[in-house]
Design a protein around this motif. Sequence first.
Motif, PDB file in Angstrom:
ATOM      1  N   GLU A  56     -13.093   6.457   5.610  1.00 38.13           N
ATOM      2  CA  GLU A  56     -14.275   5.826   6.222  1.00 38.13           C
ATOM      3  C   GLU A  56     -14.110   5.671   7.732  1.00 38.13           C
ATOM      4  OE1 GLU A  56     -17.222   4.786   4.809  1.00 38.13           O
ATOM      5  OE2 GLU A  56     -16.554   5.701   2.933  1.00 38.13           O
ATOM      6  N   GLY A  57     -12.919   6.034   8.249  1.00 39.07           N
ATOM      7  CA  GLY A  57     -12.693   5.954   9.702  1.00 39.07           C
ATOM      8  C   GLY A  57     -12.009   4.676  10.166  1.00 39.07           C
ATOM      9  N   CYS A  58     -11.463   3.905   9.233  1.00 37.19           N
ATOM     10  CA  CYS A  58     -10.744   2.674   9.619  1.00 37.19           C
ATOM     11  C   CYS A  58      -9.319   2.999  10.067  1.00 37.19           C
ATOM     12  CB  CYS A  58     -10.607   1.732   8.413  1.00 37.19           C
ATOM     13  SG  CYS A  58     -12.130   0.957   7.914  1.00 37.19           S
ATOM     14  N   ASN A  59      -8.853   2.281  11.074  1.00 38.31           N
ATOM     15  CA  ASN A  59      -7.424   2.307  11.373  1.00 38.31           C
ATOM     16  C   ASN A  59      -6.742   1.446  10.318  1.00 38.31           C
ATOM     17  OD1 ASN A  59      -7.555   3.901  13.737  1.00 38.31           O
ATOM     18  ND2 ASN A  59      -8.351   2.118  14.843  1.00 38.31           N
ATOM     19  N   ILE A  60      -5.586   1.909   9.849  1.00 43.86           N
ATOM     20  CA  ILE A  60      -4.959   1.281   8.688  1.00 43.86           C
ATOM     21  C   ILE A  60      -3.654   0.576   9.057  1.00 43.86           C
ATOM     22  CG2 ILE A  60      -3.957   1.711   6.392  1.00 43.86           C
ATOM     23  CD1 ILE A  60      -7.007   2.268   6.522  1.00 43.86           C
ATOM     24  N   VAL A  61      -3.543  -0.670   8.624  1.00 43.61           N
ATOM     25  CA  VAL A  61      -2.241  -1.346   8.657  1.00 43.61           C
ATOM     26  C   VAL A  61      -1.740  -1.319   7.222  1.00 43.61           C
ATOM     27  CG1 VAL A  61      -0.962  -3.438   9.185  1.00 43.61           C
ATOM     28  CG2 VAL A  61      -2.933  -2.788  10.586  1.00 43.61           C
ATOM     29  N   ALA A  81      -5.951   2.387   0.822  1.00 45.58           N
ATOM     30  CA  ALA A  81      -5.659   2.722   2.225  1.00 45.58           C
ATOM     31  C   ALA A  81      -6.261   4.080   2.583  1.00 45.58           C
ATOM     32  CB  ALA A  81      -4.150   2.713   2.452  1.00 45.58           C
ATOM     33  N   GLU A  82      -6.110   5.044   1.704  1.00 53.96           N
ATOM     34  CA  GLU A  82      -6.655   6.387   1.965  1.00 53.96           C
ATOM     35  C   GLU A  82      -8.183   6.366   2.014  1.00 53.96           C
ATOM     36  OE1 GLU A  82      -5.091   9.232  -0.818  1.00 53.96           O
ATOM     37  OE2 GLU A  82      -3.045   8.989  -0.068  1.00 53.96           O
ATOM     38  N   LYS A 140      -0.726  11.396   5.323  1.00 52.59           N
ATOM     39  CA  LYS A 140      -2.005  11.612   4.617  1.00 52.59           C
ATOM     40  C   LYS A 140      -3.090  10.734   5.242  1.00 52.59           C
ATOM     41  CE  LYS A 140      -4.797  13.012   1.328  1.00 52.59           C
ATOM     42  NZ  LYS A 140      -4.965  12.537  -0.028  1.00 52.59           N
ATOM     43  N   ILE A 141      -2.734   9.486   5.541  1.00 49.24           N
ATOM     44  CA  ILE A 141      -3.717   8.573   6.144  1.00 49.24           C
ATOM     45  C   ILE A 141      -4.129   9.079   7.532  1.00 49.24           C
ATOM     46  CG2 ILE A 141      -3.941   6.242   7.137  1.00 49.24           C
ATOM     47  CD1 ILE A 141      -2.406   5.302   4.580  1.00 49.24           C
ATOM     48  N   LYS A 142      -3.137   9.499   8.300  1.00 46.55           N
ATOM     49  CA  LYS A 142      -3.436  10.000   9.657  1.00 46.55           C
ATOM     50  C   LYS A 142      -4.288  11.274   9.624  1.00 46.55           C
ATOM     51  CE  LYS A 142       0.548   8.089  12.148  1.00 46.55           C
ATOM     52  NZ  LYS A 142       1.920   8.412  12.605  1.00 46.55           N
ATOM     53  N   SER A 143      -4.189  12.023   8.515  1.00 45.40           N
ATOM     54  CA  SER A 143      -4.942  13.277   8.425  1.00 45.40           C
ATOM     55  C   SER A 143      -6.457  13.032   8.438  1.00 45.40           C
ATOM     56  CB  SER A 143      -4.544  14.057   7.162  1.00 45.40           C
ATOM     57  OG  SER A 143      -5.095  13.444   6.014  1.00 45.40           O
ATOM     58  N   ALA A 189       0.787  -1.233   0.000  1.00 45.00           N
ATOM     59  CA  ALA A 189       0.000   0.000   0.000  1.00 45.00           C
ATOM     60  C   ALA A 189       0.824   1.290   0.000  1.00 45.00           C
ATOM     61  CB  ALA A 189      -0.960  -0.009   1.191  1.00 45.00           C
ATOM     62  N   ALA A 190       2.103   1.204  -0.323  1.00 38.95           N
ATOM     63  CA  ALA A 190       2.935   2.414  -0.313  1.00 38.95           C
ATOM     64  C   ALA A 190       2.654   3.314  -1.507  1.00 38.95           C
ATOM     65  CB  ALA A 190       4.412   2.030  -0.287  1.00 38.95           C
ATOM     66  N   LYS A 191       2.062   2.751  -2.560  1.00 35.97           N
ATOM     67  CA  LYS A 191       1.791   3.556  -3.768  1.00 35.97           C
ATOM     68  C   LYS A 191       0.651   2.918  -4.568  1.00 35.97           C
ATOM     69  CE  LYS A 191       5.176   1.071  -6.561  1.00 35.97           C
ATOM     70  NZ  LYS A 191       6.178   1.137  -7.588  1.00 35.97           N
ATOM     71  N   GLY A 192       0.320   3.573  -5.668  1.00 38.18           N
ATOM     72  CA  GLY A 192      -0.627   3.020  -6.637  1.00 38.18           C
ATOM     73  C   GLY A 192      -2.007   2.721  -6.053  1.00 38.18           C
ATOM     74  N   ILE A 193      -2.570   1.611  -6.508  1.00 39.44           N
ATOM     75  CA  ILE A 193      -3.931   1.240  -6.101  1.00 39.44           C
ATOM     76  C   ILE A 193      -4.008   0.987  -4.599  1.00 39.44           C
ATOM     77  CG2 ILE A 193      -5.713  -0.557  -6.367  1.00 39.44           C
ATOM     78  CD1 ILE A 193      -4.758  -0.863  -9.319  1.00 39.44           C
ATOM     79  N   GLY A 194      -2.981   0.330  -4.039  1.00 39.24           N
ATOM     80  CA  GLY A 194      -2.966   0.030  -2.604  1.00 39.24           C
ATOM     81  C   GLY A 194      -3.023   1.283  -1.761  1.00 39.24           C
ATOM     82  N   ARG A 195      -2.269   2.278  -2.173  1.00 41.64           N
ATOM     83  CA  ARG A 195      -2.265   3.550  -1.448  1.00 41.64           C
ATOM     84  C   ARG A 195      -3.655   4.199  -1.507  1.00 41.64           C
ATOM     85  NH1 ARG A 195       1.228   9.158  -2.425  1.00 41.64           N
ATOM     86  NH2 ARG A 195       0.111  10.250  -0.784  1.00 41.64           N
TER      87      ARG A 195
END
Length: 243
Positions: free
Chosen positions: A27-32, A21-22, A46-49, A12-18
Amino acid sequence: MLKGKTAVITGAAKGIGRAIAERFAAEGCNIVLNYRSTVDEAVIEKIKSFGVQCLAYKADVSRFDEAEALIKAAKDNFGSVDVLVNNAGITRDMLIMRMTEEQFDSVLDTNLKGAFNTIRFASNIMLKQKSGTIINLSSVVGLMGNAGQANYAASKAGVIGLTKSVARELAPRGITANAIAPGFIMTDMTDVLKEETKKQMLEAIPLKRFGQAEEVAEAAVFLAKNRYITGQVINVDGGMVMN
Ligand code: NAP
Protein backbone atom coordinates in the motif's frame (compact mmCIF):
# COMPACT_ATOMS: atom_id res chain seq x y z
CA MET A 1 -4.51 6.77 1.28
CA LEU A 2 -1.87 4.75 3.15
CA LYS A 3 0.97 5.79 0.82
CA GLY A 4 3.85 7.41 2.69
CA LYS A 5 2.45 6.50 6.12
CA THR A 6 4.40 4.67 8.80
CA ALA A 7 3.22 1.23 9.89
CA VAL A 8 4.71 -0.47 12.94
CA ILE A 9 4.08 -4.22 13.02
CA THR A 10 5.19 -6.25 16.03
CA GLY A 11 6.45 -9.81 15.72
CA ALA A 12 6.70 -9.41 11.96
CA ALA A 13 9.61 -11.68 11.03
CA LYS A 14 7.26 -14.50 10.01
CA GLY A 15 3.68 -15.75 9.90
CA ILE A 16 0.76 -13.34 10.07
CA GLY A 17 2.98 -10.38 11.08
CA ARG A 18 5.15 -10.82 8.03
CA ALA A 19 2.11 -11.00 5.74
CA ILE A 20 0.71 -7.84 7.33
CA ALA A 21 4.04 -6.02 6.88
CA GLU A 22 4.16 -6.99 3.20
CA ARG A 23 0.54 -5.99 2.63
CA PHE A 24 1.07 -2.53 4.17
CA ALA A 25 4.27 -2.17 2.13
CA ALA A 26 2.24 -2.94 -0.99
CA GLU A 27 0.00 0.00 0.00
CA GLY A 28 3.09 2.25 0.05
CA CYS A 29 3.68 2.41 3.82
CA ASN A 30 7.15 2.63 5.27
CA ILE A 31 7.48 -0.36 7.58
CA VAL A 32 8.90 -0.68 11.06
CA LEU A 33 9.33 -4.43 11.29
CA ASN A 34 9.67 -5.48 14.91
CA TYR A 35 11.23 -8.84 15.68
CA ARG A 36 12.30 -10.56 18.88
CA SER A 37 14.95 -13.16 18.02
CA THR A 38 15.97 -12.94 14.36
CA VAL A 39 14.73 -11.79 10.98
CA ASP A 40 15.90 -13.07 7.59
CA GLU A 41 17.37 -10.49 5.24
CA ALA A 42 15.00 -11.87 2.57
CA VAL A 43 12.00 -10.66 4.61
CA ILE A 44 13.37 -7.12 4.67
CA GLU A 45 14.30 -7.23 0.98
CA LYS A 46 10.80 -8.37 0.03
CA ILE A 47 9.31 -5.38 1.86
CA LYS A 48 11.74 -2.97 0.21
CA SER A 49 10.84 -4.44 -3.20
CA PHE A 50 7.54 -2.54 -2.91
CA GLY A 51 9.55 0.69 -3.12
CA VAL A 52 9.19 1.60 0.56
CA GLN A 53 11.66 1.85 3.43
CA CYS A 54 11.93 -0.84 6.06
CA LEU A 55 13.41 -0.44 9.52
CA ALA A 56 13.95 -3.81 11.20
CA TYR A 57 13.92 -3.20 14.94
CA LYS A 58 14.69 -5.80 17.59
CA ALA A 59 12.56 -5.46 20.72
CA ASP A 60 10.73 -7.69 23.15
CA VAL A 61 7.35 -5.96 23.32
CA SER A 62 6.57 -7.52 26.70
CA ARG A 63 9.16 -5.13 28.11
CA PHE A 64 7.92 -1.60 28.72
CA ASP A 65 11.30 0.01 27.99
CA GLU A 66 11.85 -1.93 24.77
CA ALA A 67 8.35 -1.10 23.51
CA GLU A 68 9.07 2.57 24.20
CA ALA A 69 12.34 2.35 22.25
CA LEU A 70 10.54 0.66 19.33
CA ILE A 71 7.91 3.39 19.01
CA LYS A 72 10.55 6.10 19.44
CA ALA A 73 12.65 4.54 16.66
CA ALA A 74 9.61 4.59 14.34
CA LYS A 75 8.95 8.27 15.03
CA ASP A 76 12.64 9.26 14.81
CA ASN A 77 13.14 7.43 11.50
CA PHE A 78 9.93 8.23 9.68
CA GLY A 79 8.49 11.24 11.53
CA SER A 80 5.12 9.68 12.40
CA VAL A 81 3.39 6.56 13.68
CA ASP A 82 0.22 6.12 11.64
CA VAL A 83 -0.52 2.42 11.92
CA LEU A 84 0.28 0.17 14.87
CA VAL A 85 -0.38 -3.54 14.51
CA ASN A 86 0.06 -5.53 17.70
CA ASN A 87 0.69 -8.94 16.24
CA ALA A 88 3.42 -10.42 18.48
CA GLY A 89 2.02 -13.43 20.28
CA ILE A 90 2.93 -16.72 21.88
CA THR A 91 1.23 -19.85 23.16
CA ARG A 92 2.23 -22.00 26.15
CA ASP A 93 -0.58 -24.54 26.17
CA MET A 94 -1.30 -26.62 29.26
CA LEU A 95 -4.32 -27.90 31.15
CA ILE A 96 -5.27 -25.49 33.92
CA MET A 97 -4.43 -27.85 36.78
CA ARG A 98 -0.89 -28.28 35.45
CA MET A 99 -0.28 -24.75 34.17
CA THR A 100 2.73 -23.09 35.76
CA GLU A 101 2.84 -19.49 36.85
CA GLU A 102 5.53 -18.90 34.23
CA GLN A 103 3.30 -20.31 31.46
CA PHE A 104 0.47 -18.00 32.50
CA ASP A 105 2.60 -14.90 33.01
CA SER A 106 4.69 -15.20 29.84
CA VAL A 107 1.60 -15.45 27.62
CA LEU A 108 -0.14 -12.53 29.34
CA ASP A 109 3.08 -10.49 29.25
CA THR A 110 3.55 -10.81 25.50
CA ASN A 111 0.00 -11.02 24.18
CA LEU A 112 -1.74 -8.50 26.44
CA LYS A 113 0.85 -6.38 28.19
CA GLY A 114 2.88 -6.20 24.97
CA ALA A 115 -0.10 -4.57 23.23
CA PHE A 116 -0.59 -2.19 26.15
CA ASN A 117 3.11 -1.26 26.08
CA THR A 118 3.21 -0.23 22.43
CA ILE A 119 -0.19 1.51 22.55
CA ARG A 120 0.96 3.42 25.64
CA PHE A 121 3.72 5.10 23.63
CA ALA A 122 2.17 5.18 20.14
CA SER A 123 -1.03 6.81 21.43
CA ASN A 124 0.98 9.82 22.62
CA ILE A 125 2.20 10.39 19.09
CA MET A 126 -1.16 9.64 17.45
CA LEU A 127 -2.95 12.06 19.79
CA LYS A 128 -0.60 14.85 18.74
CA GLN A 129 -1.05 13.89 15.06
CA LYS A 130 -4.84 13.73 15.57
CA SER A 131 -4.79 10.59 13.44
CA GLY A 132 -3.79 6.97 13.58
CA THR A 133 -5.04 3.43 13.63
CA ILE A 134 -4.40 0.63 16.07
CA ILE A 135 -5.04 -3.00 15.16
CA ASN A 136 -4.65 -5.71 17.77
CA LEU A 137 -4.48 -9.42 17.05
CA SER A 138 -6.95 -11.26 19.24
CA SER A 139 -8.21 -14.78 18.46
CA VAL A 140 -11.44 -16.75 18.24
CA VAL A 141 -10.09 -18.47 21.36
CA GLY A 142 -10.52 -15.15 23.20
CA LEU A 143 -14.21 -15.28 22.27
CA MET A 144 -14.94 -19.00 22.71
CA GLY A 145 -12.32 -20.23 25.18
CA ASN A 146 -10.34 -23.40 24.48
CA ALA A 147 -9.39 -26.33 26.69
CA GLY A 148 -5.65 -26.22 27.37
CA GLN A 149 -5.37 -22.52 26.52
CA ALA A 150 -6.66 -20.68 29.60
CA ASN A 151 -3.64 -18.38 29.53
CA TYR A 152 -3.91 -17.68 25.80
CA ALA A 153 -7.71 -17.24 25.90
CA ALA A 154 -7.42 -14.84 28.85
CA SER A 155 -4.79 -12.80 27.01
CA LYS A 156 -6.81 -12.65 23.79
CA ALA A 157 -10.06 -11.78 25.61
CA GLY A 158 -8.07 -9.10 27.43
CA VAL A 159 -6.92 -7.72 24.09
CA ILE A 160 -10.58 -7.16 23.17
CA GLY A 161 -11.27 -5.18 26.37
CA LEU A 162 -8.08 -3.21 25.82
CA THR A 163 -9.06 -2.46 22.21
CA LYS A 164 -12.57 -1.27 23.08
CA SER A 165 -11.35 0.97 25.91
CA VAL A 166 -8.61 2.49 23.78
CA ALA A 167 -11.09 2.96 20.92
CA ARG A 168 -13.36 5.02 23.19
CA GLU A 169 -10.47 7.00 24.66
CA LEU A 170 -8.82 7.92 21.37
CA ALA A 171 -11.88 8.35 19.13
CA PRO A 172 -12.28 12.10 19.86
CA ARG A 173 -8.96 12.67 18.03
CA GLY A 174 -9.90 10.57 15.00
CA ILE A 175 -7.86 7.54 16.03
CA THR A 176 -9.42 4.11 15.48
CA ALA A 177 -8.68 0.90 17.38
CA ASN A 178 -9.96 -2.50 16.33
CA ALA A 179 -9.17 -6.15 16.92
CA ILE A 180 -8.88 -9.00 14.47
CA ALA A 181 -9.85 -12.45 15.73
CA PRO A 182 -8.36 -15.06 13.44
CA GLY A 183 -9.48 -18.66 13.57
CA PHE A 184 -7.03 -21.32 12.42
CA ILE A 185 -4.38 -19.72 10.21
CA MET A 186 -1.54 -21.79 8.74
CA THR A 187 1.67 -20.54 10.41
CA ASP A 188 4.41 -21.96 12.66
CA MET A 189 2.07 -21.38 15.62
CA THR A 190 -0.49 -23.87 14.31
CA ASP A 191 1.99 -26.14 12.51
CA VAL A 192 3.00 -27.69 15.84
CA LEU A 193 -0.52 -28.99 16.54
CA LYS A 194 -1.19 -32.73 16.29
CA GLU A 195 -2.81 -33.99 13.06
CA GLU A 196 -5.78 -35.24 15.12
CA THR A 197 -6.31 -31.75 16.61
CA LYS A 198 -6.09 -30.18 13.15
CA LYS A 199 -8.69 -32.65 11.83
CA GLN A 200 -11.07 -31.79 14.68
CA MET A 201 -10.59 -28.07 14.09
CA LEU A 202 -11.26 -28.42 10.37
CA GLU A 203 -14.63 -29.97 11.16
CA ALA A 204 -15.56 -26.85 13.17
CA ILE A 205 -14.82 -24.50 10.25
CA PRO A 206 -17.87 -23.89 8.02
CA LEU A 207 -15.66 -22.92 5.04
CA LYS A 208 -13.84 -26.26 5.45
CA ARG A 209 -10.30 -24.99 5.12
CA PHE A 210 -7.62 -23.33 7.22
CA GLY A 211 -6.93 -19.64 6.64
CA GLN A 212 -3.91 -17.97 5.07
CA ALA A 213 -1.86 -15.23 6.74
CA GLU A 214 -2.59 -13.03 3.70
CA GLU A 215 -6.32 -13.21 4.47
CA VAL A 216 -5.68 -11.72 7.92
CA ALA A 217 -3.41 -9.07 6.37
CA GLU A 218 -6.22 -8.05 4.01
CA ALA A 219 -8.50 -7.39 7.00
CA ALA A 220 -5.79 -5.29 8.68
CA VAL A 221 -5.42 -3.05 5.62
CA PHE A 222 -9.20 -2.69 5.38
CA LEU A 223 -9.35 -1.55 9.03
CA ALA A 224 -6.52 0.93 8.48
CA LYS A 225 -8.25 2.44 5.45
CA ASN A 226 -11.74 2.65 6.89
CA ARG A 227 -12.04 5.68 9.15
CA TYR A 228 -15.54 4.96 10.49
CA ILE A 229 -15.01 1.55 12.11
CA THR A 230 -13.70 1.56 15.67
CA GLY A 231 -13.96 -0.65 18.75
CA GLN A 232 -14.85 -3.70 16.67
CA VAL A 233 -13.66 -7.28 16.54
CA ILE A 234 -13.41 -8.62 12.99
CA ASN A 235 -13.35 -12.40 12.79
CA VAL A 236 -11.21 -13.93 10.05
CA ASP A 237 -12.07 -17.52 10.81
CA GLY A 238 -13.90 -19.25 7.98
CA GLY A 239 -17.13 -18.86 9.94
CA MET A 240 -16.02 -20.58 13.16
CA VAL A 241 -17.62 -17.88 15.31
CA MET A 242 -20.76 -16.13 14.15
CA ASN A 243 -21.79 -13.26 16.40
P1 NAP B 1 4.04 -17.10 14.80
O1 NAP B 1 4.22 -17.63 13.42
O2 NAP B 1 4.41 -17.93 15.96
O3 NAP B 1 4.74 -15.68 14.90
C1 NAP B 1 4.69 -14.92 16.06
C2 NAP B 1 5.75 -13.85 16.00
O4 NAP B 1 5.68 -13.06 17.21
C3 NAP B 1 7.16 -14.42 15.91
O5 NAP B 1 7.87 -13.77 14.90
C4 NAP B 1 7.75 -14.11 17.30
O6 NAP B 1 9.13 -13.88 17.28
C5 NAP B 1 7.01 -12.84 17.65
N1 NAP B 1 7.05 -12.59 19.09
C6 NAP B 1 6.70 -13.43 20.09
N2 NAP B 1 6.89 -12.85 21.28
C7 NAP B 1 7.37 -11.61 21.03
C8 NAP B 1 7.76 -10.52 21.87
N3 NAP B 1 7.69 -10.60 23.19
N4 NAP B 1 8.22 -9.39 21.28
C9 NAP B 1 8.29 -9.30 19.92
N5 NAP B 1 7.93 -10.29 19.09
C10 NAP B 1 7.48 -11.42 19.64
O7 NAP B 1 2.48 -16.73 15.05
P2 NAP B 1 1.31 -16.32 14.06
O8 NAP B 1 0.48 -17.53 13.84
O9 NAP B 1 1.84 -15.57 12.90
O10 NAP B 1 0.46 -15.37 15.02
C11 NAP B 1 0.51 -13.95 14.95
C12 NAP B 1 -0.57 -13.38 15.87
O11 NAP B 1 -1.85 -13.87 15.48
C13 NAP B 1 -0.41 -13.80 17.33
O12 NAP B 1 -0.78 -12.74 18.19
C14 NAP B 1 -1.37 -14.95 17.48
O13 NAP B 1 -1.79 -15.13 18.81
C15 NAP B 1 -2.48 -14.48 16.58
N6 NAP B 1 -3.34 -15.59 16.10
C16 NAP B 1 -2.84 -16.58 15.32
C17 NAP B 1 -3.67 -17.62 14.92
C18 NAP B 1 -3.20 -18.73 14.04
O14 NAP B 1 -4.01 -19.63 13.76
N7 NAP B 1 -1.99 -18.75 13.56
C19 NAP B 1 -5.00 -17.63 15.32
C20 NAP B 1 -5.48 -16.60 16.13
C21 NAP B 1 -4.64 -15.57 16.51
P3 NAP B 1 10.18 -15.03 17.75
O15 NAP B 1 9.95 -16.16 16.78
O16 NAP B 1 11.49 -14.37 17.61
O17 NAP B 1 9.80 -15.39 19.16
